[in-house]
Design a protein around this motif. Structure first.
Motif, PDB file in Angstrom:
ATOM      1  N   GLN A 164       0.829  -1.206   0.000  1.00  0.00           N
ATOM      2  CA  GLN A 164       0.000   0.000   0.000  1.00  0.00           C
ATOM      3  C   GLN A 164       0.865   1.259   0.000  1.00  0.00           C
ATOM      4  O   GLN A 164       0.605   2.203  -0.747  1.00  0.00           O
ATOM      5  N   PHE A 165       1.893   1.267   0.843  1.00  0.00           N
ATOM      6  CA  PHE A 165       2.784   2.427   0.899  1.00  0.00           C
ATOM      7  C   PHE A 165       3.421   2.675  -0.467  1.00  0.00           C
ATOM      8  O   PHE A 165       3.483   3.815  -0.943  1.00  0.00           O
ATOM      9  N   ALA A 166       3.920   1.606  -1.090  1.00  0.00           N
ATOM     10  CA  ALA A 166       4.584   1.750  -2.386  1.00  0.00           C
ATOM     11  C   ALA A 166       3.615   2.246  -3.455  1.00  0.00           C
ATOM     12  O   ALA A 166       3.940   3.131  -4.254  1.00  0.00           O
ATOM     13  N   ALA A 167       2.404   1.666  -3.476  1.00  0.00           N
ATOM     14  CA  ALA A 167       1.413   2.060  -4.491  1.00  0.00           C
ATOM     15  C   ALA A 167       1.016   3.523  -4.345  1.00  0.00           C
ATOM     16  O   ALA A 167       0.793   4.216  -5.342  1.00  0.00           O
ATOM     17  N   HIS A 168       0.954   4.004  -3.100  1.00  0.00           N
ATOM     18  CA  HIS A 168       0.554   5.393  -2.865  1.00  0.00           C
ATOM     19  C   HIS A 168       1.627   6.389  -3.288  1.00  0.00           C
ATOM     20  O   HIS A 168       1.350   7.598  -3.374  1.00  0.00           O
ATOM     21  N   THR A 169       2.839   5.925  -3.531  1.00  0.00           N
ATOM     22  CA  THR A 169       3.911   6.840  -3.951  1.00  0.00           C
ATOM     23  C   THR A 169       4.166   6.789  -5.454  1.00  0.00           C
ATOM     24  O   THR A 169       5.073   7.451  -5.948  1.00  0.00           O
ATOM     25  N   LEU A 170       3.376   6.001  -6.170  1.00  0.00           N
ATOM     26  CA  LEU A 170       3.521   5.940  -7.619  1.00  0.00           C
ATOM     27  C   LEU A 170       2.864   7.151  -8.268  1.00  0.00           C
ATOM     28  O   LEU A 170       2.018   7.815  -7.670  1.00  0.00           O
ATOM     29  N   GLY A 171       3.240   7.403  -9.511  1.00  0.00           N
ATOM     30  CA  GLY A 171       2.650   8.521 -10.242  1.00  0.00           C
ATOM     31  C   GLY A 171       2.758   8.303 -11.735  1.00  0.00           C
ATOM     32  O   GLY A 171       3.044   7.179 -12.197  1.00  0.00           O
ATOM     33  N   GLU A 172       2.546   9.333 -12.505  1.00  0.00           N
ATOM     34  CA  GLU A 172       2.628   9.225 -13.966  1.00  0.00           C
ATOM     35  C   GLU A 172       4.022   8.765 -14.374  1.00  0.00           C
ATOM     36  O   GLU A 172       5.024   9.207 -13.826  1.00  0.00           O
ATOM     37  N   GLY A 173       4.058   7.853 -15.348  1.00  0.00           N
ATOM     38  CA  GLY A 173       5.323   7.303 -15.804  1.00  0.00           C
ATOM     39  C   GLY A 173       5.725   6.047 -15.057  1.00  0.00           C
ATOM     40  O   GLY A 173       6.703   5.381 -15.429  1.00  0.00           O
ATOM     41  N   ASP A 174       4.995   5.696 -13.988  1.00  0.00           N
ATOM     42  CA  ASP A 174       5.292   4.498 -13.209  1.00  0.00           C
ATOM     43  C   ASP A 174       4.333   3.371 -13.589  1.00  0.00           C
ATOM     44  O   ASP A 174       3.300   3.598 -14.225  1.00  0.00           O
ATOM     45  N   LEU A 175       4.689   2.158 -13.161  1.00  0.00           N
ATOM     46  CA  LEU A 175       3.868   0.977 -13.470  1.00  0.00           C
ATOM     47  C   LEU A 175       3.679   0.127 -12.219  1.00  0.00           C
ATOM     48  O   LEU A 175       4.634  -0.139 -11.490  1.00  0.00           O
ATOM     49  N   CYS A 176       2.450  -0.300 -12.000  1.00  0.00           N
ATOM     50  CA  CYS A 176       2.129  -1.276 -10.959  1.00  0.00           C
ATOM     51  C   CYS A 176       1.756  -2.572 -11.678  1.00  0.00           C
ATOM     52  O   CYS A 176       0.744  -2.630 -12.370  1.00  0.00           O
ATOM     53  N   LEU A 177       2.603  -3.595 -11.546  1.00  0.00           N
ATOM     54  CA  LEU A 177       2.351  -4.891 -12.179  1.00  0.00           C
ATOM     55  C   LEU A 177       1.792  -5.844 -11.129  1.00  0.00           C
ATOM     56  O   LEU A 177       2.411  -6.072 -10.092  1.00  0.00           O
ATOM     57  N   VAL A 178       0.623  -6.409 -11.418  1.00  0.00           N
ATOM     58  CA  VAL A 178      -0.121  -7.185 -10.428  1.00  0.00           C
ATOM     59  C   VAL A 178      -0.338  -8.607 -10.919  1.00  0.00           C
ATOM     60  O   VAL A 178      -0.616  -8.833 -12.098  1.00  0.00           O
ATOM     61  N   LEU A 179      -0.213  -9.575  -9.998  1.00  0.00           N
ATOM     62  CA  LEU A 179      -0.560 -10.961 -10.281  1.00  0.00           C
ATOM     63  C   LEU A 179      -1.621 -11.393  -9.284  1.00  0.00           C
ATOM     64  O   LEU A 179      -1.428 -11.289  -8.069  1.00  0.00           O
ATOM     65  N   SER A 180      -2.760 -11.857  -9.789  1.00  0.00           N
ATOM     66  CA  SER A 180      -3.847 -12.278  -8.900  1.00  0.00           C
ATOM     67  C   SER A 180      -4.651 -13.379  -9.574  1.00  0.00           C
ATOM     68  O   SER A 180      -5.181 -13.179 -10.674  1.00  0.00           O
ATOM     69  N   TYR A 181      -4.729 -14.537  -8.926  1.00  0.00           N
ATOM     70  CA  TYR A 181      -5.500 -15.645  -9.494  1.00  0.00           C
ATOM     71  C   TYR A 181      -6.966 -15.245  -9.663  1.00  0.00           C
ATOM     72  O   TYR A 181      -7.526 -15.299 -10.755  1.00  0.00           O
ATOM     73  N   SER A 182      -7.594 -14.829  -8.592  1.00  0.00           N
ATOM     74  CA  SER A 182      -9.027 -14.546  -8.619  1.00  0.00           C
ATOM     75  C   SER A 182      -9.345 -13.155  -9.152  1.00  0.00           C
ATOM     76  O   SER A 182     -10.425 -12.913  -9.674  1.00  0.00           O
ATOM     77  N   GLY A 183      -8.397 -12.232  -8.995  1.00  0.00           N
ATOM     78  CA  GLY A 183      -8.663 -10.847  -9.360  1.00  0.00           C
ATOM     79  C   GLY A 183      -9.563 -10.155  -8.364  1.00  0.00           C
ATOM     80  O   GLY A 183     -10.141  -9.108  -8.658  1.00  0.00           O
ATOM     81  N   ALA A 184      -9.688 -10.741  -7.168  1.00  0.00           N
ATOM     82  CA  ALA A 184     -10.600 -10.175  -6.170  1.00  0.00           C
ATOM     83  C   ALA A 184      -9.963 -10.043  -4.788  1.00  0.00           C
ATOM     84  O   ALA A 184     -10.671  -9.739  -3.826  1.00  0.00           O
ATOM     85  N   ARG A 190      -6.731  -2.950  -3.410  1.00  0.00           N
ATOM     86  CA  ARG A 190      -6.476  -1.626  -2.840  1.00  0.00           C
ATOM     87  C   ARG A 190      -5.202  -1.017  -3.399  1.00  0.00           C
ATOM     88  O   ARG A 190      -5.148   0.183  -3.707  1.00  0.00           O
ATOM     89  N   ALA A 191      -4.168  -1.845  -3.545  1.00  0.00           N
ATOM     90  CA  ALA A 191      -2.916  -1.338  -4.112  1.00  0.00           C
ATOM     91  C   ALA A 191      -3.103  -0.918  -5.563  1.00  0.00           C
ATOM     92  O   ALA A 191      -2.597   0.133  -5.991  1.00  0.00           O
ATOM     93  N   CYS A 192      -3.844  -1.713  -6.326  1.00  0.00           N
ATOM     94  CA  CYS A 192      -4.131  -1.361  -7.733  1.00  0.00           C
ATOM     95  C   CYS A 192      -4.859  -0.027  -7.826  1.00  0.00           C
ATOM     96  O   CYS A 192      -4.519   0.832  -8.643  1.00  0.00           O
ATOM     97  N   GLN A 193      -5.885   0.111  -7.010  1.00  0.00           N
ATOM     98  CA  GLN A 193      -6.693   1.326  -7.055  1.00  0.00           C
ATOM     99  C   GLN A 193      -5.876   2.546  -6.662  1.00  0.00           C
ATOM    100  O   GLN A 193      -5.992   3.621  -7.274  1.00  0.00           O
ATOM    101  N   ALA A 194      -5.021   2.391  -5.642  1.00  0.00           N
ATOM    102  CA  ALA A 194      -4.179   3.499  -5.208  1.00  0.00           C
ATOM    103  C   ALA A 194      -3.229   3.919  -6.315  1.00  0.00           C
ATOM    104  O   ALA A 194      -3.034   5.121  -6.561  1.00  0.00           O
ATOM    105  N   ALA A 195      -2.633   2.943  -7.003  1.00  0.00           N
ATOM    106  CA  ALA A 195      -1.710   3.257  -8.095  1.00  0.00           C
ATOM    107  C   ALA A 195      -2.438   3.955  -9.239  1.00  0.00           C
ATOM    108  O   ALA A 195      -1.965   4.961  -9.786  1.00  0.00           O
TER     109      ALA A 195
END
Length: 272
Positions: A164-184, A190-195
């Motif tokens: 969460q801390f890392a996602a909240h410090t992202l901005g334009e030009g950055d990438l959040c790469l996520v792996l989730s089996y269920s997607g839920a 929360r981290a995805c949404q924050a990014a």
């Protein structure tokens, strides 16, 4: 008497959709899996009788399984080449068979263009944060280490709060790469949404494109569900995710300096 199994793609499609079907449609799918040779010669009414349901349910079940209707299902079964008979007591061989089916399903489900877009996003990003939780955690941690062999620094916090801390410090030009089996997964979502809220791009590897995380992301690589419903560990689905991660690594390798890291491995082996 053993029954020859049809080609992987047909039964894989049926098995992978089982957990998403209602009880009546699931009975139709079970009959298709257990008696594929018989189904090829049956009418809609005969399959309905075998499944203890109506002809309308048979047609709906076929459509839910990804076929246009019962005749389309019969045609695909008839076209399939016979495979090695399945011995239910041979756990090792059946596990390999299931793994092959899972990878084949992922191959049929994944859009190669999406993998290239995610690889380009990784290549272009100023800063990359990797996010995953639960059983999806280890494959992404492995991917983080493999990216480091390409000379690419990424952040892959294990702790959900650190994510969460890392996602909240992202901005334009950055990438959040996520792996989730269920997607839920709530923490991952929360981290995805924050990014995304802070202008970063979000790329997701998941089994279900229409999941909550899939709707949040800018880029989605969907591998499709694999195997029957599991109690705890979605192992077969993770095989497809692992192949996608390897494909991303392979796409990035020509643009990176993997040769420069070989001495690190050599020195580590010498010390052992």
């Amino acid at each position: 008497m053993t029954i020859a199994r049809p080609a992987l793609s047909v039964l894989t499609r049926v098995r992978s959709a089982l957990s998403s079907l209602g009880p009546s449609e699931a009975r139709v799918a079970d009959v298709v899996i257990e008696r594929p040779d018989d189904v090829v010669g049956w009418s809609t009414a005969e399959l309905a009788e075998a499944a203890g349901t109506s002809t309308a349910t048979v047609i709906r079940a076929c459509q839910s399984l990804g076929f246009r209707g019962f005749q389309h299902l019969r045609l695909e079964l008839a076209r399939s080449a016979p495979m090695v008979p399945r011995d239910e007591d041979d756990i090792a061989q059946n596990t390999f068979d299931d793994a092959v089916e899972a990878v084949r399903l992922a191959q049929e489900s994944v859009d190669p263009a999406q993998i290239e877009l995610v690889a380009r996003a990784l290549d272009d990003a100023r800063r990359v944060v990797l996010v995953s939780n639960g059983f999806s955690g280890p494959p992404l941690q492995d991917f983080a280490m493999r990216l480091s062999t390409l000379g690419r620094g990424v952040e892959a916090p294990v702790d959900p709060l650190a994510q969460q801390f890392a996602a909240h410090t992202l901005g334009e030009g950055d990438l959040c790469l996520v792996l989730s089996y269920s997607g839920a997964n709530v923490q991952t979502l929360r981290a995805c949404q924050a990014a995304a809220d802070r202008g970063a791009r979000v790329a997701v590897i998941t089994s279900y494109a229409r999941s909550p995380i899939g709707r949040t992301a800018h880029l989605v690589v969907a591998t499709g569900p694999a195997g029957e419903a599991h109690d705890v560990d979605p192992f077969l689905a993770r095989l497809g995710h692992t192949v996608v991660l390897h494909a991303l690594h392979s796409a990035l390798a020509p643009r990176s300096g993997v040769a420069e890291m070989r001495h690190v491995v050599a020195e580590a082996l010498t010390e052992d």
